[in-house]
Design a protein around this motif. Sequence first.
Motif, PDB file in Angstrom:
ATOM      1  N   GLY A 191       0.821  -1.204   0.000  1.00  0.00           N
ATOM      2  CA  GLY A 191       0.000   0.000   0.000  1.00  0.00           C
ATOM      3  C   GLY A 191       0.856   1.256   0.000  1.00  0.00           C
ATOM      4  O   GLY A 191       2.008   1.245   0.407  1.00  0.00           O
ATOM      5  N   GLU A 192       0.293   2.322  -0.452  1.00  0.00           N
ATOM      6  CA  GLU A 192       0.989   3.602  -0.520  1.00  0.00           C
ATOM      7  C   GLU A 192       0.799   4.369   0.785  1.00  0.00           C
ATOM      8  O   GLU A 192      -0.286   4.381   1.367  1.00  0.00           O
ATOM      9  N   VAL A 193       1.872   5.020   1.241  1.00  0.00           N
ATOM     10  CA  VAL A 193       1.841   5.880   2.425  1.00  0.00           C
ATOM     11  C   VAL A 193       2.313   7.257   1.988  1.00  0.00           C
ATOM     12  O   VAL A 193       3.372   7.383   1.367  1.00  0.00           O
ATOM     13  N   ARG A 194       1.544   8.282   2.295  1.00  0.00           N
ATOM     14  CA  ARG A 194       1.902   9.654   1.927  1.00  0.00           C
ATOM     15  C   ARG A 194       2.010  10.512   3.183  1.00  0.00           C
ATOM     16  O   ARG A 194       1.151  10.442   4.060  1.00  0.00           O
ATOM     17  N   VAL A 195       3.058  11.317   3.247  1.00  0.00           N
ATOM     18  CA  VAL A 195       3.303  12.190   4.396  1.00  0.00           C
ATOM     19  C   VAL A 195       3.296  13.639   3.914  1.00  0.00           C
ATOM     20  O   VAL A 195       3.900  13.971   2.894  1.00  0.00           O
ATOM     21  N   ARG A 196       2.627  14.470   4.691  1.00  0.00           N
ATOM     22  CA  ARG A 196       2.585  15.903   4.379  1.00  0.00           C
ATOM     23  C   ARG A 196       2.815  16.672   5.669  1.00  0.00           C
ATOM     24  O   ARG A 196       2.212  16.349   6.704  1.00  0.00           O
ATOM     25  N   ALA A 197       3.667  17.679   5.621  1.00  0.00           N
ATOM     26  CA  ALA A 197       3.916  18.554   6.773  1.00  0.00           C
ATOM     27  C   ALA A 197       3.777  19.991   6.311  1.00  0.00           C
ATOM     28  O   ALA A 197       4.275  20.359   5.241  1.00  0.00           O
ATOM     29  N   ARG A 198       3.093  20.781   7.115  1.00  0.00           N
ATOM     30  CA  ARG A 198       2.967  22.205   6.780  1.00  0.00           C
ATOM     31  C   ARG A 198       2.880  23.027   8.049  1.00  0.00           C
ATOM     32  O   ARG A 198       2.385  22.563   9.077  1.00  0.00           O
ATOM     33  N   ARG A 199       3.387  24.230   7.948  1.00  0.00           N
ATOM     34  CA  ARG A 199       3.337  25.153   9.072  1.00  0.00           C
ATOM     35  C   ARG A 199       2.355  26.264   8.753  1.00  0.00           C
ATOM     36  O   ARG A 199       2.388  26.836   7.664  1.00  0.00           O
ATOM     37  N   ALA A 200       1.500  26.568   9.714  1.00  0.00           N
ATOM     38  CA  ALA A 200       0.571  27.685   9.616  1.00  0.00           C
ATOM     39  C   ALA A 200       0.692  28.468  10.916  1.00  0.00           C
ATOM     40  O   ALA A 200       0.230  28.011  11.967  1.00  0.00           O
ATOM     41  N   GLY A 201       1.363  29.591  10.868  1.00  0.00           N
ATOM     42  CA  GLY A 201       1.584  30.385  12.075  1.00  0.00           C
ATOM     43  C   GLY A 201       2.448  29.628  13.060  1.00  0.00           C
ATOM     44  O   GLY A 201       3.557  29.217  12.731  1.00  0.00           O
ATOM     45  N   ASP A 202       1.924  29.420  14.258  1.00  0.00           N
ATOM     46  CA  ASP A 202       2.701  28.742  15.301  1.00  0.00           C
ATOM     47  C   ASP A 202       2.390  27.245  15.396  1.00  0.00           C
ATOM     48  O   ASP A 202       2.777  26.590  16.359  1.00  0.00           O
ATOM     49  N   THR A 203       1.691  26.700  14.398  1.00  0.00           N
ATOM     50  CA  THR A 203       1.310  25.290  14.436  1.00  0.00           C
ATOM     51  C   THR A 203       1.846  24.550  13.215  1.00  0.00           C
ATOM     52  O   THR A 203       1.740  25.034  12.088  1.00  0.00           O
ATOM     53  N   VAL A 204       2.421  23.380  13.478  1.00  0.00           N
ATOM     54  CA  VAL A 204       2.825  22.470  12.408  1.00  0.00           C
ATOM     55  C   VAL A 204       1.854  21.302  12.414  1.00  0.00           C
ATOM     56  O   VAL A 204       1.586  20.721  13.466  1.00  0.00           O
ATOM     57  N   ARG A 205       1.311  20.995  11.246  1.00  0.00           N
ATOM     58  CA  ARG A 205       0.439  19.821  11.102  1.00  0.00           C
ATOM     59  C   ARG A 205       1.133  18.819  10.191  1.00  0.00           C
ATOM     60  O   ARG A 205       1.572  19.154   9.097  1.00  0.00           O
ATOM     61  N   VAL A 206       1.211  17.591  10.675  1.00  0.00           N
ATOM     62  CA  VAL A 206       1.727  16.482   9.879  1.00  0.00           C
ATOM     63  C   VAL A 206       0.582  15.517   9.645  1.00  0.00           C
ATOM     64  O   VAL A 206      -0.145  15.168  10.579  1.00  0.00           O
ATOM     65  N   SER A 207       0.410  15.112   8.388  1.00  0.00           N
ATOM     66  CA  SER A 207      -0.638  14.168   8.002  1.00  0.00           C
ATOM     67  C   SER A 207       0.006  12.962   7.345  1.00  0.00           C
ATOM     68  O   SER A 207       0.888  13.119   6.499  1.00  0.00           O
TER      69      SER A 207
END
Length: 107
Positions: free
Chosen positions: A36-52
């Motif tokens: 199966g495929e696994v995809r990682v995304r990280a982004r910063r918005a202001g003072d918060t980093v979200r990793v999916s």
Amino acid sequence: MNELAAEGVYGVENQVIELLTGELVANAALHGPTGGEVRVRARRAGDTVRVSVRDESTADPVVRHPEPTADSGRGMALVEVLAADWGVEHHGRDGKTVWFDVVIEPD
């Protein structure tokens, strides 16, 4: 997570993000379908980093509290304790995305 370092995310927060990302990717690889495929995304918005982390499994992650001598089962407990927030987005038969947020403290 070099991209986050380029955006000024250093030190403990960067280490926490790397640890939690590794846990989610390991869960996706271990519990997702073979090949199966696994995809990682990280982004910063202001003072918060979200990793999916998106994978093709429809099974929800489970927060476990294993015995101290257990070999595994602590990944989601780490996410629960170290992330500011976390959750799951379901994509029907196409799997799910597990995400977490880390708040970056000002210098």
